[in-house]
Design an enzyme around this catalytic site. Structure first.
Site, PDB file in Angstrom:
ATOM      1  CG  HIS A 232      -2.063  -1.030   1.022  1.00  0.00           C
ATOM      2  ND1 HIS A 232      -2.053  -2.248   1.672  1.00  0.00           N
ATOM      3  CD2 HIS A 232      -3.170  -1.025   0.251  1.00  0.00           C
ATOM      4  CE1 HIS A 232      -3.138  -2.933   1.317  1.00  0.00           C
ATOM      5  NE2 HIS A 232      -3.826  -2.218   0.462  1.00  0.00           N
ATOM      6  CG  ASN A 233       4.023   0.845  -2.467  1.00  0.00           C
ATOM      7  OD1 ASN A 233       3.399   1.064  -3.503  1.00  0.00           O
ATOM      8  ND2 ASN A 233       4.679  -0.283  -2.258  1.00  0.00           N
ATOM      9  CG  PHE A 234       3.724   7.545  -4.570  1.00  0.00           C
ATOM     10  CD1 PHE A 234       2.635   8.385  -4.400  1.00  0.00           C
ATOM     11  CD2 PHE A 234       4.580   7.783  -5.644  1.00  0.00           C
ATOM     12  CE1 PHE A 234       2.391   9.439  -5.275  1.00  0.00           C
ATOM     13  CE2 PHE A 234       4.350   8.836  -6.524  1.00  0.00           C
ATOM     14  CZ  PHE A 234       3.259   9.668  -6.339  1.00  0.00           C
ATOM     15  CG  HIS A 236      -1.906   0.325  -4.075  1.00  0.00           C
ATOM     16  ND1 HIS A 236      -2.572  -0.604  -4.840  1.00  0.00           N
ATOM     17  CD2 HIS A 236      -2.847   0.832  -3.224  1.00  0.00           C
ATOM     18  CE1 HIS A 236      -3.839  -0.667  -4.471  1.00  0.00           C
ATOM     19  NE2 HIS A 236      -4.038   0.199  -3.495  1.00  0.00           N
ATOM     20  CG  HIS A 272      -7.321   4.324  -2.718  1.00  0.00           C
ATOM     21  ND1 HIS A 272      -6.285   4.493  -3.594  1.00  0.00           N
ATOM     22  CD2 HIS A 272      -7.297   3.029  -2.346  1.00  0.00           C
ATOM     23  CE1 HIS A 272      -5.677   3.339  -3.769  1.00  0.00           C
ATOM     24  NE2 HIS A 272      -6.270   2.428  -3.022  1.00  0.00           N
ATOM     25  CG  ASP A 273      -4.945   2.246   0.060  1.00  0.00           C
ATOM     26  OD1 ASP A 273      -5.787   2.072   0.959  1.00  0.00           O
ATOM     27  OD2 ASP A 273      -4.813   1.465  -0.909  1.00  0.00           O
ATOM     28  CG  ASP A 382      -8.362  -0.440  -3.819  1.00  0.00           C
ATOM     29  OD1 ASP A 382      -7.121  -0.285  -3.917  1.00  0.00           O
ATOM     30  OD2 ASP A 382      -8.951  -0.581  -2.739  1.00  0.00           O
ATOM     31  CD  GLN A 433      -4.307 -13.115  -6.916  1.00  0.00           C
ATOM     32  OE1 GLN A 433      -4.570 -13.268  -5.725  1.00  0.00           O
ATOM     33  NE2 GLN A 433      -4.235 -11.927  -7.444  1.00  0.00           N
TER      34      GLN A 433
HETATM   35  C1  BYE Z   1      -7.680  -6.788  -1.154  1.00  0.00           C
HETATM   36  C2  BYE Z   1      -7.943  -6.347   0.113  1.00  0.00           C
HETATM   37  C3  BYE Z   1      -6.996  -5.650   0.777  1.00  0.00           C
HETATM   38  C4  BYE Z   1      -5.786  -5.373   0.187  1.00  0.00           C
HETATM   39  F1  BYE Z   1      -4.698 -13.413   0.171  1.00  0.00           F
HETATM   40  C5  BYE Z   1      -5.532  -5.808  -1.086  1.00  0.00           C
HETATM   41  F2  BYE Z   1      -5.865 -14.255  -1.399  1.00  0.00           F
HETATM   42  C6  BYE Z   1      -6.479  -6.520  -1.783  1.00  0.00           C
HETATM   43  F3  BYE Z   1      -6.702 -12.815  -0.132  1.00  0.00           F
HETATM   44  N1  BYE Z   1      -6.169  -6.971  -3.083  1.00  0.00           N
HETATM   45  N2  BYE Z   1      -5.872  -6.126  -4.092  1.00  0.00           N
HETATM   46  C7  BYE Z   1      -5.496  -6.869  -5.153  1.00  0.00           C
HETATM   47  C8  BYE Z   1      -6.041  -8.269  -3.498  1.00  0.00           C
HETATM   48  C9  BYE Z   1      -5.590  -8.220  -4.790  1.00  0.00           C
HETATM   49  N3  BYE Z   1      -6.232  -9.444  -2.841  1.00  0.00           N
HETATM   50  C10 BYE Z   1      -5.942 -10.599  -3.502  1.00  0.00           C
HETATM   51  N4  BYE Z   1      -5.502 -10.600  -4.768  1.00  0.00           N
HETATM   52  C11 BYE Z   1      -5.317  -9.437  -5.469  1.00  0.00           C
HETATM   53  O1  BYE Z   1      -4.915  -9.475  -6.649  1.00  0.00           O
HETATM   54  C12 BYE Z   1      -6.130 -11.893  -2.785  1.00  0.00           C
HETATM   55  C13 BYE Z   1      -5.153 -12.057  -1.652  1.00  0.00           C
HETATM   56  C14 BYE Z   1      -3.762 -12.389  -2.173  1.00  0.00           C
HETATM   57  C15 BYE Z   1      -5.608 -13.176  -0.728  1.00  0.00           C
HETATM   58 CL1  BYE Z   1      -8.896  -7.693  -1.944  1.00  0.00          CL
HETATM   59 ZN    ZN Z   2      -5.821   0.458  -2.345  1.00  0.00          ZN
END
Ligand code: BYE
Ligand code: ZN
Length: 519
Positions: A232-234, A236, A272-273, A382, A433
């Site tokens: 969650h850096n710049f 992103h 947003h973050d 996002d 994923q």
């Molecule tokens: C989400 C919530 C908070 C922060 F481990 C980031 F499987 C995310 F749940 N994001 N943003 C992109 C993601 C992605 N979460 C996941 N895949 C993404 O591509 C799944 C996670 C690795 C996990 Cl949803």
């Molecule tokens: Zn974000």
């Protein structure tokens, strides 16, 4: 047959090892063992420049002196005192050391090793790399390394101001409008220029009378307040904003929404973050952090990101909305708050269901409808990494898992509940994923694409490809685990008293890059 040269350092001293391509695995290990002047019971750890542990095997990827590996020796026989005396007592009473004591020793040892080797726990004062005389451990170590330093910020700001007077080519301006844009090619100062280009090319500068110095000061303050954390850096912030920018052009949103809505969308994405610290809402609430306390456990992070955004916008010199009318400002503030609060994933179903319920009668002239669409657009942006080309998207997953693992390590250390999807012992890249793409990404993206059919090609197709890719990776990983278990069995039956060699089978190493990055 030729030979291979591997460059590495041991205690900061450069060394190089040469061995024939067909060198037996044990000989390669012995070679490194002697280079490290390590005894037979010492454990060797080899790190690549990224800081990941890699196998010492004949398959080691050749490198250069500039990308040399780092070799470390861990003495194996530094048992902890209380355990040793316990072992003696048991030995006297029971005649022999029970297996459970060995197991306990192993666990203590591995925990100690972790405390000493995990950099983000270095504020505990046990971190090997910092435990020289000059380093004073402090509970604020994490806080100090989280924030950007003033020197770092000012350096990037000067570069940004210098570069912003240069013309950005039409080619880049067009490329910036597509989801195929590769963020990894650009450094932070350049990213700030690209953000500025977005405000210019959407005509915000002229429409809202935004002075260029104010926009630059705003972007600099935003840059400053994204922290040095893995995900969650710049960068992103930039990716989310760039996806939003791409969506605005791809869906020709300028013909259906007014400029205030578009300015709201882009600025919400930028902000947003803000000041994310790498720990999610569940952690904030369970650990009873200041943020959870301040916001009564209600979307503590998103409320904070939004509050920081308006802290920046409250300052006249960085207030890009300062020439707006009171009514315009009111509308934009309301919109940004709604959009940023919509990024809390615990509200995912609520927001998606609302969107589904209006889809068949969607009306761009209805403010309610537009508000829901805007929430969907920021949500899509996002979590849209997988809509990007594979070589752009995959490093983002590594970053995200690293941030998640850092959190779960901290939760384990503090005795807090650990989310299973953040637990490094339970999660792999493909397993996390495939589920995420099937049950979260595709259902969300498909609803948006039903309103804008052209998105099918631009964001759904790449996500489907990513799903295939991770499904394949999952299968490969399963095969790998199976062969590993089998070769373990045969090794045991061949040599029942085989001692020590815990390193993984070098033959399985070809696929080991599929496993989540060790952090
Ligand atoms: C989400 C919530 C908070 C922060 F481990 C980031 F499987 C995310 F749940 N994001 N943003 C992109 C993601 C992605 N979460 C996941 N895949 C993404 O591509 C799944 C996670 C690795 C996990 Cl949803
Ligand atoms: Zn974000």
């Amino acid at each position: 047959m030729g030979s291979k040269i591997i460059y590495f350092t041991i205690n900061g001293r450069p060394e190089q090892a040469e061995f024939p391509l067909d060198c037996p695995a044990q000989d390669v290990k012995d070679l490194f063992r002697s280079a490290a002047e390590a005894g037979p019971h010492d454990i060797l750890k080899l790190y690549n420049p990224k800081g990941n542990i890699i196998n010492i095997s004949p398959q080691l990827a050749p490198n250069t002196p500039q990308s040399s590996y780092k070799l470390e020796v861990v003495a194996a026989n530094c048992n902890s005192e209380p355990l040793q005396s316990l072992e003696k007592k048991i030995l006297i009473e029971a005649g022999e050391t029970p297996a459970i004591v060995y197991e306990m020793k192993r666990q203590v040892e591995s925990f100690r090793e972790k405390l000493e080797s995990v950099e983000h726990l270095s504020w505990l004062g046990l971190f090997k790399e910092l435990s020289d005389a000059t380093h004073k451990p402090s509970p604020f170590y994490h806080k100090r390394t989280l924030r950007k330093t003033r020197e770092e910020c000012e350096h990037v700001r000067d570069k940004f101001i210098q570069m912003s007077s240069l013309e950005v080519s039409d080619e880049v301006r067009q490329y910036l409008k597509t989801p195929t844009f590769d963020n990894w090619q650009w450094e932070d100062a350049e990213i700030m220029v690209l953000l500025q280009v977005m405000y210019v090319d959407l005509d915000f500068i002229s429409t809202f009378n935004i002075e260029l110095e104010v926009l630059q000061q705003f972007l600099y303050q935003v840059y400053r307040r994204y922290n040095n954390i893995p995900f969650h850096n710049f960068k992103h912030c930039f990716c989310v904003t760039q996806m939003m920018y791409g969506l605005i052009w791809l869906t020709d949103l300028r013909s259906t929404m007014d400029s205030i809505d578009l300015l709201t969308l882009l600025t919400s994405a930028v902000c947003h973050d803000l000041d994310h610290t790498g720990y999610n809402n569940a952690y904030q609430i369970n650990a009873r952090t200041e943020l959870a306390l301040r916001y009564n456990d209600i979307s503590p992070l998103e409320n904070h990101h939004c509050a920081v955004a308006f802290e920046i916008l409250e300052k006249n010199e960085s207030n890009i909305f300062r020439n707006l009318s009171t009514d315009q400002y009111k509308r934009i503030r309301e919109g940004i708050i709604r959009c940023i609060l919509a990024t809390d994933m615990t509200r995912h179903n609520e927001i998606l269901n609302k969107f589904k319920s209006i889809l068949t009668v969607f009306d761009f002239s209805s403010k309610d409808h537009r508000d829901v669409l805007m929430m969907i657009l920021i949500k899509v942006s996002d979590i849209s990494n997988e809509a990007r080309p594979m070589d752009v998207a995959e490093p983002w997953l590594d970053c995200l898992l690293q941030e998640f693992f850092n959190q779960s390590d901290m939760e384990k250390l503090e005795g807090l509940p650990v989310s299973p999807f953040m637990d490094r012992d339970k999660v792999t890249k493909p397993s996390s994923q495939t589920g995420f793409i099937r049950f979260v990404l595709l259902p969300l993206f498909m609803e948006l694409a039903s309103l804008f059919p052209c998105l099918e090609l631009h964001i759904i197709d790449p996500v489907r490809k990513a799903l295939d890719y991770y499904t394949e990776m999952e299968k490969a990983l399963e095969r790998d685990t199976l062969t590993r278990a089998q070769s373990d069995k045969t090794a045991k039956s061949k040599e029942p008293s085989a001692s020590g060699s815990k390193e993984p089978d070098p033959e399985a190493e070809a696929e080991s890059s599929l496993k989540p990055t060790a952090v």
